[in-house]
Design an enzyme around this catalytic site. Structure first.
Site, PDB file in Angstrom:
ATOM      1  N   LYS A  71      37.404  72.625 -10.050  1.00 37.98           N
ATOM      2  CA  LYS A  71      36.336  73.627 -10.143  1.00 37.98           C
ATOM      3  C   LYS A  71      35.556  73.591  -8.834  1.00 37.98           C
ATOM      4  CE  LYS A  71      32.326  73.852 -11.006  1.00 37.98           C
ATOM      5  NZ  LYS A  71      31.753  74.676  -9.948  1.00 37.98           N
ATOM      6  N   GLU A 128      31.529  60.816  -5.132  1.00 37.27           N
ATOM      7  CA  GLU A 128      31.148  60.862  -3.706  1.00 37.27           C
ATOM      8  C   GLU A 128      29.838  61.634  -3.649  1.00 37.27           C
ATOM      9  OE1 GLU A 128      32.648  59.707  -1.010  1.00 37.27           O
ATOM     10  OE2 GLU A 128      34.724  59.327  -1.592  1.00 37.27           O
ATOM     11  N   CYS A 178      26.958  65.166   4.126  1.00 39.05           N
ATOM     12  CA  CYS A 178      26.471  64.019   3.359  1.00 39.05           C
ATOM     13  C   CYS A 178      26.304  62.778   4.228  1.00 39.05           C
ATOM     14  CB  CYS A 178      27.429  63.731   2.218  1.00 39.05           C
ATOM     15  SG  CYS A 178      29.123  63.533   2.788  1.00 39.05           S
ATOM     16  N   GLU A 218      17.336  63.188   0.200  1.00 43.06           N
ATOM     17  CA  GLU A 218      18.308  63.924   1.003  1.00 43.06           C
ATOM     18  C   GLU A 218      17.829  65.361   1.159  1.00 43.06           C
ATOM     19  OE1 GLU A 218      22.133  64.843  -0.786  1.00 43.06           O
ATOM     20  OE2 GLU A 218      23.112  64.126   1.023  1.00 43.06           O
TER      21      GLU A 218
HETATM   22  P1  NAD Z   1      25.839  69.889  -6.419  1.00 41.85           P
HETATM   23  O1  NAD Z   1      25.801  68.543  -7.016  1.00 41.85           O
HETATM   24  O2  NAD Z   1      24.736  70.823  -6.670  1.00 41.85           O
HETATM   25  O3  NAD Z   1      27.156  70.670  -6.864  1.00 41.85           O
HETATM   26  C1  NAD Z   1      28.448  70.136  -6.625  1.00 41.85           C
HETATM   27  C2  NAD Z   1      29.408  70.731  -7.622  1.00 41.85           C
HETATM   28  O4  NAD Z   1      29.043  70.309  -8.924  1.00 41.85           O
HETATM   29  C3  NAD Z   1      29.460  72.252  -7.666  1.00 41.85           C
HETATM   30  O5  NAD Z   1      30.807  72.640  -7.830  1.00 41.85           O
HETATM   31  C4  NAD Z   1      28.662  72.573  -8.913  1.00 41.85           C
HETATM   32  O6  NAD Z   1      29.050  73.800  -9.507  1.00 41.85           O
HETATM   33  C5  NAD Z   1      29.034  71.420  -9.807  1.00 41.85           C
HETATM   34  N1  NAD Z   1      28.132  71.073 -10.901  1.00 41.85           N
HETATM   35  C6  NAD Z   1      26.782  71.221 -10.955  1.00 41.85           C
HETATM   36  N2  NAD Z   1      26.316  70.736 -12.122  1.00 41.85           N
HETATM   37  C7  NAD Z   1      27.379  70.251 -12.811  1.00 41.85           C
HETATM   38  C8  NAD Z   1      27.545  69.596 -14.057  1.00 41.85           C
HETATM   39  N3  NAD Z   1      26.510  69.327 -14.851  1.00 41.85           N
HETATM   40  N4  NAD Z   1      28.789  69.217 -14.435  1.00 41.85           N
HETATM   41  C9  NAD Z   1      29.855  69.453 -13.637  1.00 41.85           C
HETATM   42  N5  NAD Z   1      29.754  70.078 -12.447  1.00 41.85           N
HETATM   43  C10 NAD Z   1      28.534  70.470 -12.040  1.00 41.85           C
HETATM   44  O7  NAD Z   1      26.045  69.642  -4.863  1.00 41.85           O
HETATM   45  P2  NAD Z   1      26.119  70.719  -3.709  1.00 41.85           P
HETATM   46  O8  NAD Z   1      24.747  71.256  -3.491  1.00 41.85           O
HETATM   47  O9  NAD Z   1      27.240  71.672  -3.972  1.00 41.85           O
HETATM   48  O10 NAD Z   1      26.564  69.819  -2.471  1.00 41.85           O
HETATM   49  C11 NAD Z   1      25.673  69.099  -1.699  1.00 41.85           C
HETATM   50  C12 NAD Z   1      25.648  67.658  -2.128  1.00 41.85           C
HETATM   51  O11 NAD Z   1      26.959  67.104  -2.058  1.00 41.85           O
HETATM   52  C13 NAD Z   1      24.799  66.786  -1.249  1.00 41.85           C
HETATM   53  O12 NAD Z   1      24.043  65.907  -2.035  1.00 41.85           O
HETATM   54  C14 NAD Z   1      25.817  66.010  -0.423  1.00 41.85           C
HETATM   55  O13 NAD Z   1      25.355  64.786   0.069  1.00 41.85           O
HETATM   56  C15 NAD Z   1      26.913  65.841  -1.396  1.00 41.85           C
HETATM   57  N6  NAD Z   1      28.187  65.587  -0.708  1.00 41.85           N
HETATM   58  C16 NAD Z   1      28.705  64.320  -0.755  1.00 41.85           C
HETATM   59  C17 NAD Z   1      29.866  64.050  -0.073  1.00 41.85           C
HETATM   60  C18 NAD Z   1      30.469  62.672  -0.098  1.00 41.85           C
HETATM   61  O14 NAD Z   1      31.642  62.552   0.179  1.00 41.85           O
HETATM   62  N7  NAD Z   1      29.723  61.630  -0.414  1.00 41.85           N
HETATM   63  C19 NAD Z   1      30.508  65.051   0.647  1.00 41.85           C
HETATM   64  C20 NAD Z   1      29.943  66.310   0.672  1.00 41.85           C
HETATM   65  C21 NAD Z   1      28.781  66.576  -0.025  1.00 41.85           C
END
Ligand code: NAD
Length: 489
Positions: free
Chosen positions: A183, A259, A293, A392
């Site tokens: 997803k 992650e 990230c 963050e």
């Molecule tokens: P987010 O957590 O808002 O969303 C990530 C994904 O989760 C999206 O596909 C979203 O639709 C889905 N999602 C949201 N709520 C959910 C739920 N309750 N159950 C299942 N899926 C759900 O994050 P974002 O804003 O898309 O991305 C930014 C974040 O990602 C930052 O915190 C960044 O640090 C992190 N990130 C981490 C890494 C890593 O490898 N550590 C890499 C890239 C980004």
């Protein structure tokens, strides 16, 4: 642009069961690029059932040659569309085209599928233990440890480096013999739906092995955590969502590979000598508008060099070009959405309110009337306990923090709920390595060295996550362990 709007379920490219679609917005222009099938819970459940069937009733999990061929076919077909993917990523992510020549596209395309495909033949699928009379009853047993696929993996990904993250999930998950349902983030669905089209039309990967369900509803992703048909969840995204996924997965005792976010340091240890190059490099966090990230967003410098360091990084930051991400000289494009732009501006307001000194930036650039831009921003006089140093921001915002001596630097670096990445600089390499060994993070760059690669484990300590992506650890995480014994000959 030749984009794909349909999802991939059980080998077929399909619209949502309701026929609904959601808009894909270009964050640099605010124009609607087009639309994508808006998957529902029912669509997700069909995708999960297809992945379950492919795992339980085909030879996918036991046929390493088929898996290696499938991954290589996918890579070749993606390479044939590389330039289309580049333009599409710049349009839907708003990432500078410059970043697509590196981590956003070209680098992962080169190795994220091919390295795991190569490892199918080399991975330690079996390990012998010494023969043993385990209970002292005179029965000597030969023993082995077998590595087997976990089963159906539910994958949820973010929008910031979407193609890189998706490829680094598909490669190891499929190489290890699992099936999956992906997803993608609703902000950037087309790179994922394109992969779906290519899998359906140009590879021998059997139907159901990989399913891709886009949705504007975040909670459609939650079905992956709760469904008893899913064996594991692999998630990249924010720590807040990671916590929620972990809680939802608890009822079915599902392993969660997370992650998550970071608040990494850029630590310059030297009290003496030239620090211009090392300090200046910290301005690079405005790359892709700070939406990484692993970006080291806390610049730690000795108090004895503090004012000089602030001036160096100010000059460097103000030289960074921002604006139209299709311009190859641009380092910083927009935030991905209005919501993210507002979130970043909210943190900047909080930084000022808590007493940090705004050195440069801090607002919406006047010369960018359209798009979700934020000026490259530096705060000085930051106390590590302030919100802008603890949370963050995911924007082009750097906080400069002073320290006295290596112990103090380590203390500040570790004073965080996160532990994802970081950078350490010192003229004396051994001193840098010694300090690096005391910082509790999953990766660290020392004196400008880059650790990244399909063979390099990446992930977080503390609330930055659980598990490692890439490397041998990133293959093992998608396996189960079975120990067997039989009477020794
Ligand atoms: P987010 O957590 O808002 O969303 C990530 C994904 O989760 C999206 O596909 C979203 O639709 C889905 N999602 C949201 N709520 C959910 C739920 N309750 N159950 C299942 N899926 C759900 O994050 P974002 O804003 O898309 O991305 C930014 C974040 O990602 C930052 O915190 C960044 O640090 C992190 N990130 C981490 C890494 C890593 O490898 N550590 C890499 C890239 C980004």
């Amino acid at each position: 642009m030749n984009h794909e709007s349909r999802m991939l379920i059980d080998g077929k490219l399909v619209d949502s069961e309701t026929g609904a679609r959601f808009d894909n917005i270009n964050p640099a222009t605010e124009a609607v690029l087009g639309s994508t099938a808006d998957g529902t819970r029912a669509d997700m459940e069909r995708a999960i059932a297809a992945a379950r069937h492919a795992f339980d009733h085909t030879d996918w999990s036991r046929n390493g040659a088929l898996r290696a061929d499938g991954l290589r076919q996918l890579q070749a077909a993606l390479e044939a569309e590389q330039e289309d993917i580049r333009s599409e990523l710049v349009a839907e992510v708003g990432c500078p085209v410059l970043s697509t020549f590196g981590p956003q596209l070209d680098v992962p395309l080169k190795e994220a599928l091919s390295w795991p495909a190569d490892m199918i033949g080399e991975f330690a699928w079996k390990r012998a233990l010494p023969d043993k009379d385990a209970f002292g009853m005179g029965v000597l047993a030969a023993r082995e440890v077998w590595k087997e696929p976990v089963g159906v993996v539910g994958v949820v990904t973010p929008w910031n480096f979407p193609f890189e993250i998706i490829l680094n999930k598909i490669g190891p998950i499929l190489a290890m013999g699992n099936t999956m349902v992906l997803k993608p983030a609703p902000d950037t669905p087309w790179n994922a739906t394109r992969i779906g089209r290519i899998i359906a039309e140009q590879t021998d990967i059997p139907p159901g092995v990989i399913n891709i369900v886009a949705s504007s509803d975040h909670l459609v992703g939650e079905v992956l955590s709760t469904s008893p048909l899913v064996d594991m969840v692999a998630f990249t995204g924010s720590t807040a969502t990671g916590r929620r996924i972990m809680k939802a997965a608890a009822d079915t005792v599902k392993p969660t590979f997370l992650e998550l976010g970071g608040k990494s340091v850029y630590l310059v240890l030297d009290e003496d000598g030239d620090i211009a190059a090392s300090v200046g490099g910290s301005a690079f966090i405005s790359m892709h508008a700070g939406q990484g990230c692993a970006m080291p967003t806390r610049l730690l410098v000795p108090n004895s060099r503090y004012d000089e360091a602030v001036e160096i990084v100010k000059v460097a930051m103000e030289k960074n070009k921002y604006g139209d991400p299709t311009d190859p000289s641009v380092l910083q494009g927009p935030q991905v959405s209005k919501r993210q732009q507002e979130r970043v501006l909210g943190y900047i307001a909080k930084g000022k309110a808590e007493g940090a000194r705004l050195v440069t930036g801090g607002g919406i650039p006047r010369d960018q009337p359209r798009g979700f831009f934020v000026e490259p921003t530096i705060f000085a006089d930051v106390d590590n306990r302030m919100t802008i140093a603890q949370e963050e921001i995911f924007g082009p915002v750097l906080s400069v923090i002073g320290f006295d001596g290596d112990d103090d630097a380590v203390r500040i670096a570790n004073d965080s709920i996160y532990g994802l990445s970081g950078v350490v600089f010192a003229h004396d390499l051994e001193r840098a390595k010694s300090v690096a060994s005391r910082i509790r993070t999953g990766t660290l760059g020392i004196n400008g060295g880059l650790w990244y690669g399909a063979d390099a484990p990446f992930g977080g300590y503390k609330q930055s996550g659980i598990g490692r992506q890439c490397g041998i650890e990133g293959l093992e995480i998608f396996t189960q362990t079975k120990t067997v014994g039989w009477p020794a000959q």
